[in-house]
Design a protein around this motif. Structure first.
Motif, PDB file in Angstrom:
ATOM      1  N   GLU A 176       0.141  30.882 -32.190  1.00 32.09           N
ATOM      2  CA  GLU A 176      -0.682  29.676 -32.211  1.00 32.09           C
ATOM      3  C   GLU A 176      -2.126  30.125 -32.438  1.00 32.09           C
ATOM      4  O   GLU A 176      -2.701  30.833 -31.604  1.00 32.09           O
ATOM      5  N   VAL A 214     -13.850  30.679 -33.725  1.00 25.51           N
ATOM      6  CA  VAL A 214     -14.267  30.986 -32.351  1.00 25.51           C
ATOM      7  C   VAL A 214     -15.421  31.990 -32.453  1.00 25.51           C
ATOM      8  O   VAL A 214     -15.232  33.092 -32.967  1.00 25.51           O
ATOM      9  N   THR A 253      -6.203  29.679 -33.283  1.00 29.63           N
ATOM     10  CA  THR A 253      -7.411  28.845 -33.255  1.00 29.63           C
ATOM     11  C   THR A 253      -8.484  29.543 -34.086  1.00 29.63           C
ATOM     12  O   THR A 253      -8.746  30.728 -33.875  1.00 29.63           O
ATOM     13  N   GLU A 254      -9.071  28.786 -35.026  1.00 36.00           N
ATOM     14  CA  GLU A 254     -10.087  29.383 -35.905  1.00 36.00           C
ATOM     15  C   GLU A 254     -11.488  29.044 -35.420  1.00 36.00           C
ATOM     16  O   GLU A 254     -11.673  28.205 -34.548  1.00 36.00           O
ATOM     17  N   ARG A 284     -11.469  29.288 -22.594  1.00 34.80           N
ATOM     18  CA  ARG A 284     -10.583  28.481 -23.438  1.00 34.80           C
ATOM     19  C   ARG A 284      -9.188  29.074 -23.583  1.00 34.80           C
ATOM     20  O   ARG A 284      -8.201  28.348 -23.728  1.00 34.80           O
ATOM     21  N   PHE A 285      -9.111  30.409 -23.590  1.00 32.52           N
ATOM     22  CA  PHE A 285      -7.818  31.031 -23.919  1.00 32.52           C
ATOM     23  C   PHE A 285      -7.251  31.887 -22.788  1.00 32.52           C
ATOM     24  O   PHE A 285      -6.185  32.469 -22.932  1.00 32.52           O
TER      25      PHE A 285
END
Ligand SMILES: [Zn+2]
Ligand SMILES: [Zn+2]
Length: 439
Positions: free
Chosen positions: A70, A75, A72-73, A184-185
């Motif tokens: 998954e 960042v 996420t771009e 966030r992660f």
């Protein structure tokens, strides 16, 4: 539970359940031939400068999504975070940096870069090259993602693959942290990374238990003077003479003030002053790089630079308001300090699975920097950053016999052999993850 031990294959002792070293290594070799080799050539032909790695980031997002992560771009700029959750277990992060350098490639490789790009700092169109080997890092990360996705039955926990922009400018890691990377992660239990190394034999792993890279500060010194005619020096205060005295006095910081067994560097890399033969100018400017391996050395050197510069100004008879101005720039990197028990644990695992002769002990000889420590300090995270060799043995032999020297990082002649460098990068990373995430 461990793999059944057979006398003939004692080297599998430390292998987590279900993992056969031979299978794993031949799997990675096959994936290299069919998939990673062309991907490496693609990245090598298409390098991009720090902070403008648009195509590289987009391709990495596609590759990691295709591998089942998954993604996420954007960042911290063009950074990517790729997550794969696989039950309860540790959260392990692996970082790969992706930027190239403004260098015109002269390696002679069939897939050498001919790319150009507008330099975001100067605005000029410049040639671009993967002259530090970050193409090895991102290709290996894709290889790692593909292996780990395929082997979900062999590990438990959460994988966090981080693709970082702008390492060469020391910006990317900090920007990703400031963009809420942990918030966030999730904050990892372990942070891993490697750099391919031209000074190490291809396919070998160099693992250090202590500081692998130095902390780096940039310092500006503005040395004021009082301008006058070159024929009448007594009517002014010559900033060139004063700045020269400061440059020489700074040499005593490392030689006379720092403990003789403590590493430190104070280099004046730039000295600019004056306009004409017969004018004593009113300003000289110095630019320094200052390096350390711990906070105490950092403080000693930075305080010492300020003390020396200001007091040399007093000694020259400058009024207080014209004393040299010292500023430490905001762009800095902490030293990279490996976690010693983690280094020993992974070194043992790699030695068992890849062969003891794969591990070499080559302590760092210089005080190069890395921005990886921004991932591992404040809060402290157990981390290991290792080096993967990238130069064939015969190139070192040729150099020893008086032939062409092995090109260094950032040189137009820089050349890494992707096989076995990429393969060793994938093997060491996958084995580290399986060791840390075995269940
Ligand atoms: Zn570099
Ligand atoms: Zn690099």
């Amino acid at each position: 539970m461990r793999t059944v031990i057979l006398p003939a294959i004692v080297s599998v002792l430390a292998i987590p359940i279900g993992v056969c070293a031979q299978d794993l290594r031949s799997d990675i070799a096959q994936d290299y031939d069919s998939y990673l080799a062309p991907l490496f050539e693609h990245f090598h032909r298409n390098p991009e400068l720090s902070t403008v790695e648009f195509e590289t980031a987009a391709r990495m997002a596609t590759e990691l999504r295709d591998a089942g992560f998954e993604v996420t771009e954007n960042v911290g700029g063009l950074g990517l975070v790729a997550i794969m959750e696989n039950g309860d277990g540790p959260r392990v992060m692996m970082r790969a940096d992706m930027d190239g350098l403004p260098v015109e490639e002269q390696s002679g490789l069939p897939y050498a870069s001919t790319a150009t790009q507008r330099d975001p700092i100067t605005g000029a169109v410049v040639p671009v090259m993967h002259a530090c080997g970050h193409d090895v890092h991102i290709t290996s990360l894709v290889g790692t993602a593909r292996q780990m996705a395929k082997r979900r039955d062999q590990w438990r926990g959460t994988l966090m693959l981080v693709v970082q922009p702008a390492e060469e400018r020391g910006l990317g890691a900090r920007a990703m942290r400031e963009d809420g990377l942990w918030e966030r992660f999730g904050q990892p239990d372990y942070a891993l990374g490697f750099h391919v190394n031209a000074a190490t034999e291809a396919g070998k792993l160099n693992v250090q238990e202590t500081a692998l890279y130095a902390g780096v500060d940039s310092v500006d010194i503005v040395v004021h003077g009082i301008g006058s005619h070159g024929a009448n020096p007594h009517q002014g205060k010559d900033p060139i003479v004063l700045a020269s005295q400061i440059v020489l006095a700074l040499q005593t910081l490392v030689s006379r003030e720092l403990g003789p067994r403590e590493p430190g560097v104070v280099t004046v890399g730039s000295f600019h002053a004056g306009t004409k033969h017969n004018i004593i100018s009113d300003e000289a400017r110095l630019q320094l790089t200052v390096r350390n391996t711990n906070p105490e050395t950092r403080e000693l050197l930075l305080n010492g630079i300020r003390r020396i510069a200001e007091n040399m100004g007093r000694a020259a008879g400058l009024p207080e308001h014209l004393l040299p101005e010292v500023s430490v720039l905001e762009e800095w990197t902490p030293p990279l300090i490996n976690d010693a028990p983690l280094a020993r644990r992974l070194k043992a695992a790699w030695g068992d699975l890849m062969g003891e002769s794969t591990i070499v002990d080559e302590p760092p000889t210089g005080m190069g920097g890395e921005d990886f420590p921004f991932f591992t300090i404040d809060p402290d995270i157990r981390s290991l950053f290792w080096r993967v060799g990238g130069t064939p043995a015969e190139d070192f032999e040729r150099e020893e016999q008086g032939g062409a020297p092995v090109a260094s990082h950032h040189s137009p002649l820089f050349k890494i052999v992707p096989e076995p460098a990429v393969r060793a990068g994938v093997e060491s990373t996958v084995l580290a993850m399986l060791e840390l995430m075995q269940h």
